[in-house]
Design a protein around this motif. Structure first.
Motif, PDB file in Angstrom:
ATOM      1  N   SER A 136      30.856  64.214  87.519  1.00 27.30           N
ATOM      2  CA  SER A 136      30.127  62.942  87.541  1.00 27.30           C
ATOM      3  C   SER A 136      28.925  62.992  86.594  1.00 27.30           C
ATOM      4  O   SER A 136      28.634  62.023  85.894  1.00 27.30           O
ATOM      5  CB  SER A 136      29.655  62.625  88.960  1.00 27.30           C
ATOM      6  N   GLY A 137      28.235  64.115  86.596  1.00 24.57           N
ATOM      7  CA  GLY A 137      27.097  64.267  85.687  1.00 24.57           C
ATOM      8  C   GLY A 137      27.521  64.197  84.230  1.00 24.57           C
ATOM      9  O   GLY A 137      26.851  63.558  83.412  1.00 24.57           O
ATOM     10  N   LEU A 138      28.630  64.831  83.904  1.00 30.68           N
ATOM     11  CA  LEU A 138      29.133  64.770  82.528  1.00 30.68           C
ATOM     12  C   LEU A 138      29.568  63.359  82.157  1.00 30.68           C
ATOM     13  O   LEU A 138      29.375  62.928  81.015  1.00 30.68           O
ATOM     14  CB  LEU A 138      30.296  65.744  82.348  1.00 30.68           C
ATOM     15  N   LEU A 139      30.137  62.629  83.105  1.00 27.70           N
ATOM     16  CA  LEU A 139      30.525  61.246  82.836  1.00 27.70           C
ATOM     17  C   LEU A 139      29.303  60.387  82.551  1.00 27.70           C
ATOM     18  O   LEU A 139      29.297  59.600  81.593  1.00 27.70           O
ATOM     19  CB  LEU A 139      31.301  60.674  84.023  1.00 27.70           C
ATOM     20  N   VAL A 140      28.261  60.536  83.341  1.00 21.17           N
ATOM     21  CA  VAL A 140      27.031  59.774  83.117  1.00 21.17           C
ATOM     22  C   VAL A 140      26.445  60.121  81.754  1.00 21.17           C
ATOM     23  O   VAL A 140      26.036  59.238  80.992  1.00 21.17           O
ATOM     24  CB  VAL A 140      26.009  60.043  84.246  1.00 21.17           C
ATOM     25  N   TRP A 141      26.419  61.396  81.412  1.00 21.41           N
ATOM     26  CA  TRP A 141      25.893  61.829  80.112  1.00 21.41           C
ATOM     27  C   TRP A 141      26.730  61.231  78.970  1.00 21.41           C
ATOM     28  O   TRP A 141      26.179  60.734  77.974  1.00 21.41           O
ATOM     29  CB  TRP A 141      25.890  63.355  80.037  1.00 21.41           C
ATOM     30  N   ALA A 142      28.059  61.283  79.114  1.00 23.12           N
ATOM     31  CA  ALA A 142      28.935  60.765  78.059  1.00 23.12           C
ATOM     32  C   ALA A 142      28.761  59.257  77.888  1.00 23.12           C
ATOM     33  O   ALA A 142      28.733  58.752  76.762  1.00 23.12           O
ATOM     34  CB  ALA A 142      30.391  61.095  78.381  1.00 23.12           C
TER      35      ALA A 142
END
Length: 62
Positions: free
Chosen positions: A27-33
């Motif tokens: 989820s954190g990587l999705l938000v960053w992307a």
């Protein structure tokens, strides 16, 4: 408590912890992307606006 039962319960909790950590990091990587994609779109829009402005300057120059 039986040692086998205790072992299964501990592994179950560990699996849930691993799943939670995986989901959190995904989820954190999705938000960053998505944030990076939004910034990229803004930069591209700025670039297109500058090209349009430059085209207008050259059109007026002729």
């Amino acid at each position: 408590m039986d040692p086998v039962t205790q072992s299964v319960m501990e592994r179950g909790d560990l699996a849930h912890l691993a799943l939670f950590l995986w989901a959190s990091s995904a989820s954190g990587l999705l938000v960053w992307a998505l944030r990076e994609l939004a910034q990229s779109n803004r930069r591209f829009n700025d670039f297109v606006n500058e090209i349009a402005r430059l085209t207008a300057v050259f059109r007026d120059w002729e």
